[in-house]
Every structure is written in structure tokens, then in C-alpha cells.
Motif scaffolding. Sequence first.
Motif, PDB file in Angstrom:
ATOM      1  N   GLU A   6      52.425   3.814  14.041  1.00 12.08           N
ATOM      2  CA  GLU A   6      53.693   4.554  14.003  1.00 12.08           C
ATOM      3  C   GLU A   6      53.726   5.609  12.901  1.00 12.08           C
ATOM      4  O   GLU A   6      54.581   6.492  12.902  1.00 12.08           O
ATOM      5  N   HIS A   7      52.789   5.549  11.959  1.00  9.99           N
ATOM      6  CA  HIS A   7      52.723   6.526  10.864  1.00  9.99           C
ATOM      7  C   HIS A   7      51.779   7.688  11.162  1.00  9.99           C
ATOM      8  O   HIS A   7      51.674   8.604  10.353  1.00  9.99           O
ATOM      9  N   TRP A   8      51.072   7.610  12.267  1.00 14.80           N
ATOM     10  CA  TRP A   8      50.056   8.603  12.574  1.00 14.80           C
ATOM     11  C   TRP A   8      50.303   9.239  13.926  1.00 14.80           C
ATOM     12  O   TRP A   8      50.826   8.607  14.842  1.00 14.80           O
ATOM     13  N   ASP A   9      49.882  10.469  14.063  1.00 11.48           N
ATOM     14  CA  ASP A   9      49.972  11.141  15.348  1.00 11.48           C
ATOM     15  C   ASP A   9      49.101  10.387  16.353  1.00 11.48           C
ATOM     16  O   ASP A   9      47.982   9.965  16.028  1.00 11.48           O
ATOM     17  N   GLU A  10      49.610  10.235  17.553  1.00 14.41           N
ATOM     18  CA  GLU A  10      48.890   9.474  18.572  1.00 14.41           C
ATOM     19  C   GLU A  10      47.491  10.034  18.849  1.00 14.41           C
ATOM     20  O   GLU A  10      46.573   9.293  19.208  1.00 14.41           O
ATOM     21  N   SER A  11      47.302  11.321  18.615  1.00 16.04           N
ATOM     22  CA  SER A  11      45.985  11.922  18.842  1.00 16.04           C
ATOM     23  C   SER A  11      44.929  11.397  17.872  1.00 16.04           C
ATOM     24  O   SER A  11      43.727  11.580  18.107  1.00 16.04           O
ATOM     25  N   LEU A  12      45.340  10.758  16.778  1.00 18.95           N
ATOM     26  CA  LEU A  12      44.402  10.231  15.780  1.00 18.95           C
ATOM     27  C   LEU A  12      44.001   8.782  16.038  1.00 18.95           C
ATOM     28  O   LEU A  12      43.017   8.305  15.463  1.00 18.95           O
ATOM     29  N   TRP A  13      44.733   8.078  16.866  1.00 16.84           N
ATOM     30  CA  TRP A  13      44.510   6.648  17.039  1.00 16.84           C
ATOM     31  C   TRP A  13      43.074   6.307  17.413  1.00 16.84           C
ATOM     32  O   TRP A  13      42.454   5.451  16.794  1.00 16.84           O
ATOM     33  N   GLU A  14      42.572   6.950  18.428  1.00 15.93           N
ATOM     34  CA  GLU A  14      41.243   6.577  18.915  1.00 15.93           C
ATOM     35  C   GLU A  14      40.162   6.818  17.871  1.00 15.93           C
ATOM     36  O   GLU A  14      39.301   5.964  17.645  1.00 15.93           O
ATOM     37  N   SER A  15      40.218   7.953  17.170  1.00 16.17           N
ATOM     38  CA  SER A  15      39.201   8.213  16.145  1.00 16.17           C
ATOM     39  C   SER A  15      39.359   7.258  14.962  1.00 16.17           C
ATOM     40  O   SER A  15      38.358   6.826  14.377  1.00 16.17           O
ATOM     41  N   ASP A  16      40.601   6.903  14.611  1.00 17.18           N
ATOM     42  CA  ASP A  16      40.813   5.912  13.547  1.00 17.18           C
ATOM     43  C   ASP A  16      40.184   4.581  13.931  1.00 17.18           C
ATOM     44  O   ASP A  16      39.480   3.950  13.127  1.00 17.18           O
ATOM     45  N   LEU A  17      40.415   4.153  15.168  1.00 16.88           N
ATOM     46  CA  LEU A  17      39.855   2.884  15.626  1.00 16.88           C
ATOM     47  C   LEU A  17      38.332   2.934  15.686  1.00 16.88           C
ATOM     48  O   LEU A  17      37.660   1.968  15.304  1.00 16.88           O
ATOM     49  N   ASP A  18      37.792   4.058  16.125  1.00 20.06           N
ATOM     50  CA  ASP A  18      36.337   4.212  16.147  1.00 20.06           C
ATOM     51  C   ASP A  18      35.742   4.097  14.748  1.00 20.06           C
ATOM     52  O   ASP A  18      34.709   3.449  14.549  1.00 20.06           O
ATOM     53  N   ARG A  19      36.378   4.739  13.753  1.00 17.76           N
ATOM     54  CA  ARG A  19      35.881   4.651  12.373  1.00 17.76           C
ATOM     55  C   ARG A  19      35.966   3.224  11.851  1.00 17.76           C
ATOM     56  O   ARG A  19      35.066   2.763  11.148  1.00 17.76           O
ATOM     57  N   MET A  20      37.043   2.518  12.187  1.00 21.86           N
ATOM     58  CA  MET A  20      37.164   1.121  11.754  1.00 21.86           C
ATOM     59  C   MET A  20      36.018   0.297  12.330  1.00 21.86           C
ATOM     60  O   MET A  20      35.364  -0.468  11.612  1.00 21.86           O
TER      61      MET A  20
END
Length: 124
Positions: free
Chosen positions: A21-35
Amino acid sequence: MGKKQAFQWDSMTMGTCYYPEHWDESLWESDLDRMLGVGISTIRIGEFAWNKFEPEEGRFTYDFFDRFLELCARIVDKIAAHIGRHPSIVGWQIDNELNCGIGEFYSEADDRAFRVFLQKNMAA
């Protein structure tokens, strides 16, 4: 309590919190990939997002986290009933930093019950 989890642990995992909820939805997938890239395979979500689940008193919506859970490999009564059986849910946290900012908190009912307890147990 005591019910079998949908997710079965077969090894030790590393996890973290993530606040979609703190991040733009366009960032979710790349954030998860980095994790995933650094070995994080479990994340905790939704602990500060009650307003996403109940934007108005008595009106529950799950669209936001439904979208996120479709990307994520991994909240109390109504939320669990809706998403509790999703295969990527391993649990939910219903408390966080209780009494944060104040030393003590007692509801009136707690205060009355504690006084009754003291009267019964300290008189002996």
C-alpha cells in the motif's frame, strides 16, 4: 487454532515485512523479484492496511490485496474468511506494537476486572 495450515513448511525460510500500500503497483513485481533474489521467500503484509480491507465502516473489500497476492508467494474474521485459504497465505498477525507511545492502557472493563481480582486475591 489447531487447524492445519494450507502452506506446508519443508525448510527454514527467511522473511520480511512489505507494505504494498506504500508503493506504486508498478513496483510490486520487481520488489518481489529482488526479495526472491536475496533469499527472502516469505513476507508479512497487511498489518497497517486495515483501511484497505474496510474503507468504510462495515464495507469490506479485498481487491487491493487480491491483486498483490497474485504476484506474492505468500489479516481477523472477515479477512481470514476471504483470503485465509489462499495457497500463499501462511498466517496473519493481529497485533503490532501494542501500547506504542503510552506506558499503559486499560479499558474500563479491564480496570474493573483487575480491581475485582486484587480484592479476591490480596485479601488472603
